[in-house]
Write a protein that holds these residues in place. Structure first.
Motif, PDB file in Angstrom:
ATOM      1  N   GLU A 104       9.633  18.981   4.721  1.00  0.00           N
ATOM      2  CA  GLU A 104      10.050  18.630   3.351  1.00  0.00           C
ATOM      3  C   GLU A 104       9.936  17.114   3.124  1.00  0.00           C
ATOM      4  N   LEU A 105      10.335  16.332   4.125  1.00  0.00           N
ATOM      5  CA  LEU A 105      10.241  14.871   4.022  1.00  0.00           C
ATOM      6  C   LEU A 105       8.782  14.432   3.895  1.00  0.00           C
ATOM      7  N   ASP A 106       7.906  15.133   4.596  1.00  0.00           N
ATOM      8  CA  ASP A 106       6.475  14.825   4.515  1.00  0.00           C
ATOM      9  C   ASP A 106       5.959  15.070   3.093  1.00  0.00           C
ATOM     10  N   THR A 107       6.421  16.168   2.484  1.00  0.00           N
ATOM     11  CA  THR A 107       6.026  16.485   1.099  1.00  0.00           C
ATOM     12  C   THR A 107       6.537  15.418   0.135  1.00  0.00           C
ATOM     13  N   ILE A 108       7.807  15.014   0.326  1.00  0.00           N
ATOM     14  CA  ILE A 108       8.384  13.960  -0.528  1.00  0.00           C
ATOM     15  C   ILE A 108       7.588  12.665  -0.366  1.00  0.00           C
ATOM     16  N   ASN A 109       7.161  12.381   0.879  1.00  0.00           N
ATOM     17  CA  ASN A 109       6.402  11.156   1.136  1.00  0.00           C
ATOM     18  C   ASN A 109       5.044  11.186   0.428  1.00  0.00           C
ATOM     19  N   ARG A 110       4.437  12.388   0.358  1.00  0.00           N
ATOM     20  CA  ARG A 110       3.172  12.508  -0.382  1.00  0.00           C
ATOM     21  C   ARG A 110       3.396  12.217  -1.875  1.00  0.00           C
ATOM     22  N   ASP A 111       4.503  12.757  -2.405  1.00  0.00           N
ATOM     23  CA  ASP A 111       4.845  12.481  -3.814  1.00  0.00           C
ATOM     24  C   ASP A 111       5.018  10.981  -4.023  1.00  0.00           C
ATOM     25  N   ARG A 112       5.719  10.363  -3.064  1.00  0.00           N
ATOM     26  CA  ARG A 112       5.967   8.915  -3.154  1.00  0.00           C
ATOM     27  C   ARG A 112       4.641   8.154  -3.212  1.00  0.00           C
ATOM     28  N   ARG A 113       3.673   8.589  -2.391  1.00  0.00           N
ATOM     29  CA  ARG A 113       2.369   7.917  -2.380  1.00  0.00           C
ATOM     30  C   ARG A 113       1.670   8.026  -3.733  1.00  0.00           C
ATOM     31  N   GLU A 114       1.774   9.211  -4.343  1.00  0.00           N
ATOM     32  CA  GLU A 114       1.132   9.399  -5.653  1.00  0.00           C
ATOM     33  C   GLU A 114       1.769   8.519  -6.720  1.00  0.00           C
ATOM     34  N   ILE A 115       3.105   8.512  -6.731  1.00  0.00           N
ATOM     35  CA  ILE A 115       3.826   7.668  -7.695  1.00  0.00           C
ATOM     36  C   ILE A 115       3.447   6.204  -7.474  1.00  0.00           C
ATOM     37  N   GLU A 116       3.434   5.813  -6.190  1.00  0.00           N
ATOM     38  CA  GLU A 116       3.111   4.421  -5.848  1.00  0.00           C
ATOM     39  C   GLU A 116       1.710   4.044  -6.323  1.00  0.00           C
ATOM     40  N   SER A 117       0.761   4.961  -6.140  1.00  0.00           N
ATOM     41  CA  SER A 117      -0.620   4.691  -6.530  1.00  0.00           C
ATOM     42  C   SER A 117      -0.720   4.445  -8.044  1.00  0.00           C
ATOM     43  N   GLY A 118      -0.019   5.257  -8.827  1.00  0.00           N
ATOM     44  CA  GLY A 118      -0.006   5.079 -10.282  1.00  0.00           C
ATOM     45  C   GLY A 118       0.632   3.758 -10.674  1.00  0.00           C
ATOM     46  N   MET A 119       1.743   3.414 -10.019  1.00  0.00           N
ATOM     47  CA  MET A 119       2.434   2.157 -10.314  1.00  0.00           C
ATOM     48  C   MET A 119       1.553   0.958  -9.947  1.00  0.00           C
ATOM     49  N   GLN A 120       0.843   1.114  -8.829  1.00  0.00           N
ATOM     50  CA  GLN A 120      -0.057   0.066  -8.358  1.00  0.00           C
ATOM     51  C   GLN A 120      -1.142  -0.221  -9.407  1.00  0.00           C
ATOM     52  N   ASP A 121      -1.713   0.856  -9.962  1.00  0.00           N
ATOM     53  CA  ASP A 121      -2.751   0.704 -11.000  1.00  0.00           C
ATOM     54  C   ASP A 121      -2.192  -0.013 -12.222  1.00  0.00           C
ATOM     55  N   THR A 122      -0.976   0.391 -12.624  1.00  0.00           N
ATOM     56  CA  THR A 122      -0.334  -0.250 -13.785  1.00  0.00           C
ATOM     57  C   THR A 122      -0.104  -1.734 -13.504  1.00  0.00           C
ATOM     58  N   ALA A 123       0.385  -2.028 -12.297  1.00  0.00           N
ATOM     59  CA  ALA A 123       0.675  -3.422 -11.933  1.00  0.00           C
ATOM     60  C   ALA A 123      -0.591  -4.267 -11.990  1.00  0.00           C
ATOM     61  N   MET A 124      -1.698  -3.707 -11.466  1.00  0.00           N
ATOM     62  CA  MET A 124      -2.951  -4.474 -11.472  1.00  0.00           C
ATOM     63  C   MET A 124      -3.434  -4.716 -12.908  1.00  0.00           C
ATOM     64  N   ALA A 125      -3.194  -3.738 -13.794  1.00  0.00           N
ATOM     65  CA  ALA A 125      -3.562  -3.920 -15.207  1.00  0.00           C
ATOM     66  C   ALA A 125      -2.700  -5.014 -15.838  1.00  0.00           C
ATOM     67  N   LEU A 126      -1.389  -5.008 -15.511  1.00  0.00           N
ATOM     68  CA  LEU A 126      -0.474  -6.018 -16.058  1.00  0.00           C
ATOM     69  C   LEU A 126      -0.820  -7.412 -15.536  1.00  0.00           C
ATOM     70  N   VAL A 130       5.642  -1.313  -3.943  1.00  0.00           N
ATOM     71  CA  VAL A 130       4.641  -1.926  -4.829  1.00  0.00           C
ATOM     72  C   VAL A 130       4.713  -3.454  -4.714  1.00  0.00           C
ATOM     73  N   ALA A 131       5.930  -3.990  -4.643  1.00  0.00           N
ATOM     74  CA  ALA A 131       6.094  -5.447  -4.463  1.00  0.00           C
ATOM     75  C   ALA A 131       5.400  -5.895  -3.182  1.00  0.00           C
ATOM     76  N   SER A 132       5.558  -5.103  -2.138  1.00  0.00           N
ATOM     77  CA  SER A 132       4.964  -5.428  -0.845  1.00  0.00           C
ATOM     78  C   SER A 132       3.435  -5.444  -0.929  1.00  0.00           C
ATOM     79  N   ARG A 133       2.878  -4.449  -1.613  1.00  0.00           N
ATOM     80  CA  ARG A 133       1.408  -4.379  -1.765  1.00  0.00           C
ATOM     81  C   ARG A 133       0.876  -5.561  -2.586  1.00  0.00           C
ATOM     82  N   LEU A 134       1.582  -5.895  -3.667  1.00  0.00           N
ATOM     83  CA  LEU A 134       1.134  -7.013  -4.507  1.00  0.00           C
ATOM     84  C   LEU A 134       1.251  -8.336  -3.746  1.00  0.00           C
TER      85      LEU A 134
END
Length: 565
Positions: free
Chosen positions: A319-341, A368-372
């Motif tokens: 279950e934690l692995d599934t949640i982590n996959r969700d987290r990655r997807e959310i993070e990827s979308g946020m990352q794209d938004t951040a790069m646009a901003l 996301v802060a860490s990636r930026l």
């Protein structure tokens, strides 16, 4: 700009280490990391710093032994990250071994925020009816929460490692190596390490009282897999003492002697416990546990670490692995938004980054802060709505030479009404402010950045250990490196040399696969997350990795950075 640099290494120290029996390359690597004595390389438990020098640890032991003797109910109040979850599991398992009646509660970060607040005290009383509250990985800043517990007649024992503010809470006992006047030589214990030390002192106190003798006492070393995971995942400095804790935990994992939840997390992460490394803990197990605290509820992670039922542990790890996959997807979308901003972000004119979006998830902003921060090499704070329609929550990550918590403290002193609350470390911090104060905060934070950071501080430096002799590009040498405990403050080796680029192609649109040549020898290499090609002659900074394929093990180079020779 990125520059490749070679770590200075004291030749005399390196030679002394070599003469005391250390492998010649390891001697050079260790000397470059400030190690001066081969005895600091011991991973034996007997070499751990004694608990006695940890301020108030003996007072905590006496108090807890009395509480256990009186049959009092202890409730652990945990934090919602990996360090908090492992510290909670260590506290639960260890205190139960020592005869305590103990339960736990972990705040939902979105409803209650961080630490022992008056609201958490109320919730704990309502749900758990404690006689005593024990905090793990939090509490040093919980002035109001401790006061509320005291008002209700509940004692609080604080175990924490975070930096204290100007005032300490009025707790019954505080154990924290970073509190004023604590003489404990390692200030780098994680929250889980502090709790482990409290248990060592408590067991010694109970032994003194005749509860058991040295032969029949509970084996607290059985908890070291949890201690190792929390220590690595919290990215605290791996000084000599922390390296012992991590080495002992890894040794247990490799031998198959670990909690069912840890074994299940290895499986879920697709990694082999028999070859466990700090890298597995930091990038495989840690993120899966942290995902629960980020998106759901960390009690799921704590149950994974405290259940003795292997089937249940595997179900939760899955279950934690599934949640982590969700987290990655959310993070990827946020990352794209951040790069646009940040499309028009000009590094030449900015020393810091602050960015906010109304759609962002506050559980993921730290990543996301860490990636930026990695991409732009600037202290970065990302903000998301706090959920009350008024405030926003920020999570920040920093670069070398910019103490993030101190920077927020300075902003707060200069403009006292700007930040509602903040806390953290040198490299990571969190804060809350009113959404309409974001612009003012951005300017104030940038002002501090300009004062503290000059152009050389804003230049990313890839520190390397220089060239590696041809003879050591072997699976055996890579295995020797893998046996050592590398991590924060004791960086894994990165070598550097000039190669001819024989061949290069892009995999999956985002990774550069290379064939490199030096002195007539050819090496497979890969640069993850980088798709731009290299010139024919390149200076390459790389880590070594054993790549197993069809039963054959070959050395491959993992590229950290490369540039034209």
């Amino acid at each position: 700009m990125t520059r490749i640099a070679i770590r200075p290494c004291n030749f005399r120290t390196s030679e002394m280490l070599r003469q005391s029996g250390v492998h010649p390359v390891l001697a050079r690597l260790f000397a470059a990391r400030g190690l001066t004595d081969a005895r600091e390389l011991t991973s034996e438990l007997s070499s751990l710093l004694a608990p006695a020098s940890l301020t108030h640890v003996e007072a905590a032991a006496v108090y807890l032994a009395d509480a256990i003797g009186a049959g009092k109910k202890l409730v652990i109040v945990a934090d919602y990250d990996c360090d908090g979850a492992t510290a909670c599991a260590v506290a639960l398992r260890g205190l139960r071994m020592l005869g305590a009646s103990v339960d736990y509660i972990v705040p939902n970060r979105f409803e209650y925020g961080y630490g022992l607040t008056p609201e958490i005290v109320e919730l704990t009383v309502r749900e758990k009816s404690p006689d005593v509250i024990v905090t793990v990985d939090n509490g040093i800043a919980s002035i109001d929460g401790v006061a509320e517990a005291n008002r209700r007649g509940i004692d609080v024992v604080v175990t924490d490692h975070h930096l204290p503010g100007d005032r300490l809470p009025d707790a019954r006992v505080i154990v924290n190596p970073n509190q004023p006047h604590c003489g404990f030589p390692s200030k780098n214990l994680a929250g889980v390490g502090v709790m482990f030390y409290v248990l060592l002192a408590l067991r010694a106190e109970m032994r003194k009282r005749g509860a058991f003798d040295a032969a029949s006492q509970p084996r607290l070393d059985a908890l070291l897999d949890l201690v190792a995971l929390g220590t690595v995942a919290d990215v605290v400095k791996l000084d000599a003492n922390n390296r012992i804790l991590v080495a002992q935990g890894l040794k247990r994992m490799r031998a198959g002697r670990m909690q069912p939840g840890i074994a299940a997390l290895f499986r879920a992460a697709g990694r082999e416990a028999r070859r466990a490394s700090p890298f597995d803990l930091g990038f495989g197990l840690g993120p899966r546990l942290n995902a629960a605290g980020r998106l759901a509820d960390m009690s799921l992670g704590i149950e994974c670490l405290t259940t003795d039922d292997e089937g249940r542990a595997w179900a939760i790890a899955h279950e934690l692995d599934t949640i982590n996959r969700d987290r990655r997807e959310i993070e990827s979308g946020m990352q794209d938004t951040a790069m646009a901003l940040l499309d028009d972000f000009d590094p030449a004119n900015r020393s810091t980054i602050t960015v906010f979006d109304t759609t962002w998830h506050q559980g993921v902003i730290g990543i996301v802060a860490s990636r930026l921060k990695d991409k732009f090499y600037r202290p970065t704070i990302t903000f998301a709505p706090a959920g009350d329609g008024v405030s926003i929550k920020g999570s920040g990550r920093s670069i070398a030479g910019f103490h993030l918590r101190d920077a927020l403290d300075l902003v707060s002193k200069r403009a006292p009404s700007l930040i509602e609350k903040f806390g953290g470390h040198a490299m990571a911090a969190g804060l809350t402010l009113r959404a309409d104060n974001l612009d003012a905060f951005t300017h104030a934070f940038e002002d501090v950045g300009r004062e503290w950071l000059n152009s050389s501080a804003l230049e990313r430096i890839v520190e390397t250990d220089g060239a590696l002799e041809d003879a050591y590009f072997t699976p055996q040498f890579v295995s020797l490196l893998d046996e050592q405990v590398w991590g924060q403050g004791f960086a894994a080796p990165v070598f550097c040399d000039t190669f001819r680029v024989v061949n290069q192609r892009v995999l999956k649109d985002k990774h550069l696969k290379l064939l490199l040549e030096k002195d007539g020898r050819r090496y497979d290499a890969i640069w993850f997350g980088h798709a731009d090609g290299l010139p024919e002659q390149a200076v390459v900074a790389f880590r070594l990795d054993n790549n197993e394929y069809n039963g054959v093990t070959k050395v491959q180079l993992l590229v950290e950075h490369a540039q034209a020779a």
